[in-house]
Write an enzyme that holds these catalytic residues in place. Structure first.
Site, PDB file in Angstrom:
ATOM      1  N   ASN A   1      55.570 -62.813  37.825  1.00 33.04           N
ATOM      2  CA  ASN A   1      55.017 -62.145  36.661  1.00 33.04           C
ATOM      3  C   ASN A   1      55.798 -62.573  35.428  1.00 33.04           C
ATOM      4  O   ASN A   1      57.032 -62.575  35.444  1.00 33.04           O
ATOM      5  CB  ASN A   1      55.079 -60.623  36.810  1.00 33.04           C
ATOM      6  CG  ASN A   1      54.440 -59.900  35.630  1.00 33.04           C
ATOM      7  OD1 ASN A   1      54.975 -59.874  34.532  1.00 33.04           O
ATOM      8  ND2 ASN A   1      53.288 -59.285  35.882  1.00 33.04           N
TER       9      ASN A   1
ATOM     10  N   THR B   1      49.511 -60.852  36.599  1.00 37.47           N
ATOM     11  CA  THR B   1      49.613 -60.103  35.356  1.00 37.47           C
ATOM     12  C   THR B   1      49.198 -58.661  35.608  1.00 37.47           C
ATOM     13  O   THR B   1      48.242 -58.402  36.345  1.00 37.47           O
ATOM     14  CB  THR B   1      48.759 -60.738  34.231  1.00 37.47           C
ATOM     15  OG1 THR B   1      48.859 -59.929  33.052  1.00 37.47           O
ATOM     16  CG2 THR B   1      47.320 -60.891  34.626  1.00 37.47           C
ATOM     17  N   GLU B   2      49.944 -57.720  35.020  1.00 40.13           N
ATOM     18  CA  GLU B   2      49.775 -56.319  35.417  1.00 40.13           C
ATOM     19  C   GLU B   2      48.462 -55.702  34.963  1.00 40.13           C
ATOM     20  O   GLU B   2      48.109 -54.608  35.394  1.00 40.13           O
ATOM     21  CB  GLU B   2      50.951 -55.453  34.958  1.00 40.13           C
ATOM     22  CG  GLU B   2      51.209 -55.419  33.484  1.00 40.13           C
ATOM     23  CD  GLU B   2      52.336 -56.362  33.090  1.00 40.13           C
ATOM     24  OE1 GLU B   2      53.159 -55.963  32.245  1.00 40.13           O
ATOM     25  OE2 GLU B   2      52.402 -57.492  33.621  1.00 40.13           O
ATOM     26  N   ASN B   3      47.711 -56.389  34.090  1.00 39.05           N
ATOM     27  CA  ASN B   3      46.395 -55.852  33.744  1.00 39.05           C
ATOM     28  C   ASN B   3      45.324 -56.253  34.758  1.00 39.05           C
ATOM     29  O   ASN B   3      44.150 -55.973  34.554  1.00 39.05           O
ATOM     30  CB  ASN B   3      45.982 -56.254  32.323  1.00 39.05           C
ATOM     31  CG  ASN B   3      45.943 -57.751  32.114  1.00 39.05           C
ATOM     32  OD1 ASN B   3      46.779 -58.482  32.630  1.00 39.05           O
ATOM     33  ND2 ASN B   3      44.986 -58.220  31.346  1.00 39.05           N
TER      34      ASN B   3
END
Length: 214
Positions: free
Chosen positions: A28, A51-53
């Site tokens: 990440n 990616t955290e979205n």
């Protein structure tokens, strides 16, 4: 350890970090300068970017006709996708982070302490980001946390410090710090110089007010 003649700009530093990421890693990249690393990963490294979205298999940053307004990273930058990319709910993305499924994360920072404590979400200044967000999950959830930052703030204040004075993101979580002046490993003995750019060990010890291990 070596010392080369000039400081590293952000793009050169991103290329250096990309080269240090082991093949096959799940990684990440934090908001800001770390996103540049995606432009320097080689296909033969087979690094999978998360990616955290809610995306796995992110490619380099998008430009010109590659831009798709629906395809962005957590910093709302347009990105590309690689073959096999997948999309999922935000909660599933955080479950990956918290479950220890990421090999590395690379984050920006306001301060890193000699024990690897990380402060990267607030300086207390007006208009600063109001909450720690996903950084705390990444910092302690990834197997290794790297930091990419300038070694000194604009006013000359050191950002590699004995004790963090800004609100903490995570404790003893950072194992390596990449900066414009050099690269530093952090372990139980303290901070070790891995590489230097355009400076000397003695000069940095004086400017930082620290003593390097080893």
């Amino acid at each position: 350890m070596s010392s080369t003649a000039t400081l590293r700009d952000r793009d050169a530093l991103a290329a250096l970090i990309a080269a240090d990421i082991p093949a096959g890693s799940f990684v990440n990249l934090g908001i800001g300068a770390p996103t540049l690393i995606s432009n320097h990963l080689r296909p033969d490294q087979h690094v999978t970017l998360h990616t955290e979205n809610g995306m796995l298999g992110m490619g380099p940053l998008a430009a010109d006709d590659e831009v798709d307004p629906d395809l962005i990273n957590a910093g709302k930058q347009p990105v590309t996708e690689l073959p096999g990319a997948s999309y999922f709910h935000h909660a599933d993305s955080f479950a990956m982070m918290r479950g220890g499924h990421l090999d590395h994360c690379v984050l920006g920072a306001y301060q890193v302490s000699v024990r690897g404590d990380l402060a990267n979400w607030s300086t207390g200044a007006p208009g600063s980001i109001p909450a720690v967000g996903g950084a705390m999950d990444l910092a302690v959830g990834a197997r290794r946390t790297f930091v990419m930052m300038d070694l000194f703030a604009k006013d000359g204040t050191p950002k590699l410090v004995e004790e963090c004075t800004y609100p903490l993101t995570g404790l003893a979580c950072v194992s390596r710090v990449y900066t414009d002046h050099g690269v530093f490993d952090i372990d139980t003995d303290g901070v070790r110089v891995r590489d230097l750019f355009g400076t000397t060990r003695e000069d940095l010890e004086e400017r930082l007010g620290l003593r390097f291990a080893g």
